[in-house]
Design an enzyme around this catalytic site. Structure first.
Site, PDB file in Angstrom:
ATOM      1  N   LYS A   1      -5.682   1.848 -10.955  1.00  0.00           N
ATOM      2  CA  LYS A   1      -5.992   3.156 -10.389  1.00  0.00           C
ATOM      3  C   LYS A   1      -4.767   3.691  -9.656  1.00  0.00           C
ATOM      4  O   LYS A   1      -3.903   2.921  -9.222  1.00  0.00           O
ATOM      5  CB  LYS A   1      -7.170   3.070  -9.426  1.00  0.00           C
ATOM      6  CG  LYS A   1      -6.946   2.149  -8.243  1.00  0.00           C
ATOM      7  CD  LYS A   1      -7.524   2.708  -6.969  1.00  0.00           C
ATOM      8  CE  LYS A   1      -7.016   4.082  -6.758  1.00  0.00           C
ATOM      9  NZ  LYS A   1      -6.777   4.433  -5.364  1.00  0.00           N
TER      10      LYS A   1
ATOM     11  N   THR B   1      -4.453   4.408  -2.927  1.00  0.00           N
ATOM     12  CA  THR B   1      -3.775   3.155  -3.232  1.00  0.00           C
ATOM     13  C   THR B   1      -3.607   2.883  -4.721  1.00  0.00           C
ATOM     14  O   THR B   1      -4.519   3.087  -5.494  1.00  0.00           O
ATOM     15  CB  THR B   1      -4.618   2.025  -2.638  1.00  0.00           C
ATOM     16  OG1 THR B   1      -4.878   2.360  -1.294  1.00  0.00           O
ATOM     17  CG2 THR B   1      -3.903   0.718  -2.695  1.00  0.00           C
TER      18      THR B   1
END
Lengths: 400, 400
Positions: free
Chosen positions: B177, B188
Site C-alpha cells: 500500500k 505509510t
C-alpha cells in the site's frame, strides 16, 4: 532602531531608484535601477544552486573583488539562466550600456534578473528602457523599483529604518521579492539593501552573512533553491557616520540590519504563492543550534505539515514525524508541541487537548508552532506559509 | 519469470490470507492476516524516521533475531505511532492474542499498522476481528488482505510471479500500500512479500535489501518518511526448492524479486494521492551511481517539477535547477533533457523544440524524463507522480 513609515531603499541618503515597464513582461513594471550617488562598498550572498544565472555570475565576481559599486540593474520577466555564452554576453552588454548611460564604470554596475529560465533576454528592450529611466530619491521611486522586481508576488516589499549610532543616525533600506517559495527557480528570492553608513567591505560582508543566516536562510515555501537568488548590501557612507570595527555601533547596526532582513524575509513568506497563513516554527531546548535549525527546516519544508495547517487540522503527528526525519538525535517521548499557547502534545505522548480550541487557533492568519525538544539549551525560529491548492495552480501554469 | 494473472500473496505455496472489517475504519476492510503453513525465514527493512511506531519496533526486533515467522497481522485506520508504553503494550497484546488464536508462538507473529498517528489502538475490536478471521489460500483472500491494508489508496495492490530455477519453479507474491507519498506519516508505505523458495535468513536479507534499494527506495510522492514503513519478505520453503548460496539460481531469483518490488513500487506511485500522471525519471551518464541517484531524487522530490508536469508544461529549467540543487558536481551546459523522445534541452543550453509536440507528450498519463549528464557511465531510474490540487485537498482534510 525605528522603522520609517512608507520607508524604502530611497529612504537611505544618497540612494536613488526607478522602476519602469520596458516590455519583458506583458504590462507590469519589469526594469529597476538602484543608484548610489557616491561609490559604495558592497557585500552579498548568492544561491548555492550549481546552475547559476548569467547576471549572478557577473555580480558575484564584482562583489568578490575590492571594487566599489554605484548601481544595480534588475529585470523581472526573464531570469537569464541556462542561457550559456549568449546569456553572459547579454548580461554584460546591458551592464555596459547601463554604465555608459550613468557615466560610470562597467564594474560599478551589478546586474540581476528574475523570471523564466532558459530564454534569451531581449536586451534591446532593456537598453531602450535604460534610456527612459528617470532616477529619483523620492519614496515612490523606491516603491516603483520594488514593484519592478516582482514575479508571482502579489505586492511590492519595501522597508527602511533609522538607527542611532554613537556619532549620529544612519539609515538602512531595502526592497525584496519572493514569492511563495523560499528559493524557487522561477520566483527567485532577491533582496537589495542600502545603507548610508560607511562600512568597510569585510565588515559589510560579515554583517550581511550574519543577517541573511538569521532571516532569508530561515524561510521556506517549497524548499527549492533558485538559479538567481541574491542578497546585496551597498554601504555608500553618505551619512558620514562610520563603522570601522566590531564595536558597540557595529553591534547596534548588526541588530538593526538583521531585524530589517527578518521583516523582508517574513514579507516574502506572507506573500507566498497561494499562501493563506503565515507560520512561525520555533524549535526550543535543542542540544545545539544546528539541531534546532535542522528540526525547524524539516518542519517548514514538510508538505504534510503545511497542508494540515491549511486545513486547520491540529495534526501534531505530522510535526513530530517531520522532526523525526530531520536527522537529529532526540527522544520523541520527551517532545512538547504547542500551537499558540495550546499544548497539542505533552512529554510522554500525552495529547489530551480540546479540538475546538485548536481549530480556533489554526483558523487564524498567523500561526505559532513551538516544539520543545527538552534536550538542551538551543533554540531557533523559522518561517513558512501554508500549502494551498492555489500553489499548485500557480506552478502548473507558470510558464505557459 | 512470468507474472500470474490475478496473482497475489496467496499465489505462493503454503501462504494463506484474510482481510476483514473489524471496526477501526468506518466501513472499509481494516484488518489483514498473512499466514504461512510452515515456519518461514524472514527479512525486512524499516523506516529511517527517528519516530517509530510500536508495531514496527516489535517486528524489527523479531526480524533482527534468528527466529522463524508464521504470520503477519496488519491493521489500517490507526498507525499506533507516538502512543508510548501503552501503544507498545497494545501491539504486544494483539500479537499474543493472534498467536494463541493460530496456535503458534508470539515471536512467530509480526505486527504492522497504518493510519492516523497518536491515537491509542482499540484492541478489543482487533481481538474480536481476529476471532472472526477465516484464512484461505484463494486468490480472493489475498486480494482481501491487500484491500484491508489500504489508507488513502484508491485500489488494492497485489502481484505474483513464478520463477524457473534449476531444480524447479518457485513463486513470489506480494501486497503493498502507499499512497501518493512515498513515505508519508499518514499513508505509510507497507509491503509484505512471500516466496515458497527456501532461502536462508542472511540471503533473504541481502535479497530484500537489494530489491528495496532498486524499487521502493526510488519512488517519491512528497519526500516525507513515515513512522510505520516496512517491507517484509517471508520465505517458507514450501516449494522444496532451495537457494543456499549466491549461485545462478540466486541471481535469477534476485532479478525476479527486484522486478516484483518495482511493479509494487510503481503501483504505489500510480495510486499517488491526487496523482494524474506517472513519471519515470532516468538520469544517465552520471559520474557515479550515487550521483545519478542524488540527481534523480532531487528531481522526483521537486514540487516545481511535479506541478509543471501536472500542468503539461515543458519547463526543463525546473528539471535542470533541481539537478543543480542535488549537491552533485556537474556541468549544466553539458546536460541534455528529454521528455519521451523529444529533446527539450541539448548540450550548450540549446533548447529549440516544438512546444506543441512537447505538450502532446506531457498530456499523456505516463511521462518519461531522461536527463543525460554527459559526465560518466552510471545511470538510474526513479519514479514519481505529478502534483495536483487534489493532493492538497486530501492532506488538508486527512484527520478531521
Amino acid at each position: 532602531m525605528e522603522y520609517l513609515e512608507n520607508g524604502t531603499i530611497t529612504s537611505v541618503k544618497g540612494i536613488k531608484a526607478a522602476g519602469i515597464f520596458c516590455g519583458l513582461k506583458k504590462q507590469k513594471k519589469d526594469l529597476a535601477l538602484i543608484y548610489s550617488e557616491s561609490p559604495a562598498n558592497v557585500a552579498g550572498t548568492f544561491t548555492l544552486n550549481k546552475v547559476q544565472a548569467a547576471p549572478l555570475l557577473i555580480s558575484k565576481d564584482i562583489i568578490s573583488k575590492d571594487q566599489k559599486v554605484r548601481a544595480i540593474l534588475i529585470n523581472s520577466g526573464n531570469a537569464n539562466a541556462c542561457t550559456g555564452e549568449k546569456g553572459l554576453n547579454n548580461a554584460t552588454e546591458t551592464q555596459e550600456f547601463c554604465a555608459r548611460h550613468l557615466g560610470i564604470e562597467k564594474e560599478e554596475v551589478l546586474v540581476s534578473s528574475t523570471g523564466v529560465i532558459g530564454i534569451q533576454l531581449d536586451i534591446e528592450k532593456i537598453k531602450e528602457g535604460i534610456t527612459k529611466i528617470q532616477l529619483s530619491e523620492s519614496n515612490s521611486a523606491g516603491h516603483d523599483a520594488a514593484e519592478a522586481i516582482l514575479t508571482t508576488d502579489t505586492y511590492p516589499k519595501s522597508f527602511a529604518c533609522k538607527v542611532q549610532l554613537s556619532n549620529g543616525e544612519v539609515r538602512i533600506g531595502g526592497i525584496c521579492k519572493g514569492s511563495g517559495m523560499i528559493m524557487p527557480n522561477m520566483a527567485t528570492m532577491l533582496a537589495f539593501i542600502a545603507t548610508d553608513a560607511e562600512i568597510p567591505k569585510h565588515l559589510a560582508q560579515n554583517l550581511i552573512l550574519e543577517a541573511v543566516n538569521k532571516s532569508f536562510n530561515r524561510i521556506s515555501v517549497d524548499g527549492d533553491t533558485s538559479t538567481n537568488d541574491m542578497v546585496v548590501l551597498m554601504a555608500n557612507g553618505a551619512s558620514k557616520i562610520s563603522i570601522n570595527e566590531e564595536n558597540n555601533d557595529y553591534k547596534i547596526f548588526k541588530v538593526a540590519l538583521r531585524d530589517l532582513c527578518k521583516k523582508m524575509a517574513m514579507a516574502i513568506v506572507k506573500d507566498g504563492e497561494g499562501a493563506t497563513k503565515f507560520i512561525s516554527v520555533k524549535v526550543a531546548s535543542a542540544k545545539s543550534e544546528t539541531d534546532a535549525d535542522s528540526a525547524a527546516k524539516a518542519v517548514v519544508n514538510s508538505s504534510l505539515v503545511k497542508t494540515a495547517i491549511y486545513g486547520a487540522d491540529a495534526n501534531w503527528g505530522r510535526i513530530l514525524s517531520a522532526v523525526g526525519n530531520s536527522g537529529i538525535n532526540f527522544s520523541p517521548e520527551k517532545v512538547m508541541i504547542k500551537v499558540g499557547e495550546l499544548p497539542l502534545l505533552n512529554p510522554g505522548y500525552d495529547s489530551n487537548f480540546d479540538e475546538s480550541i485548536a481549530k480556533e487557533i489554526l483558523l487564524q492568519k498567523e500561526i505559532d508552532i513551538t516544539i520543545e525538544l527538552n534536550e538542551g539549551e538551543s533554540s531557533t525560529t523559522w518561517w513558512t506559509c501554508d500549502f494551498s491548492e492555489q500553489y499548485v495552480k500557480i506552478n502548473a501554469n507558470y510558464r505557459t
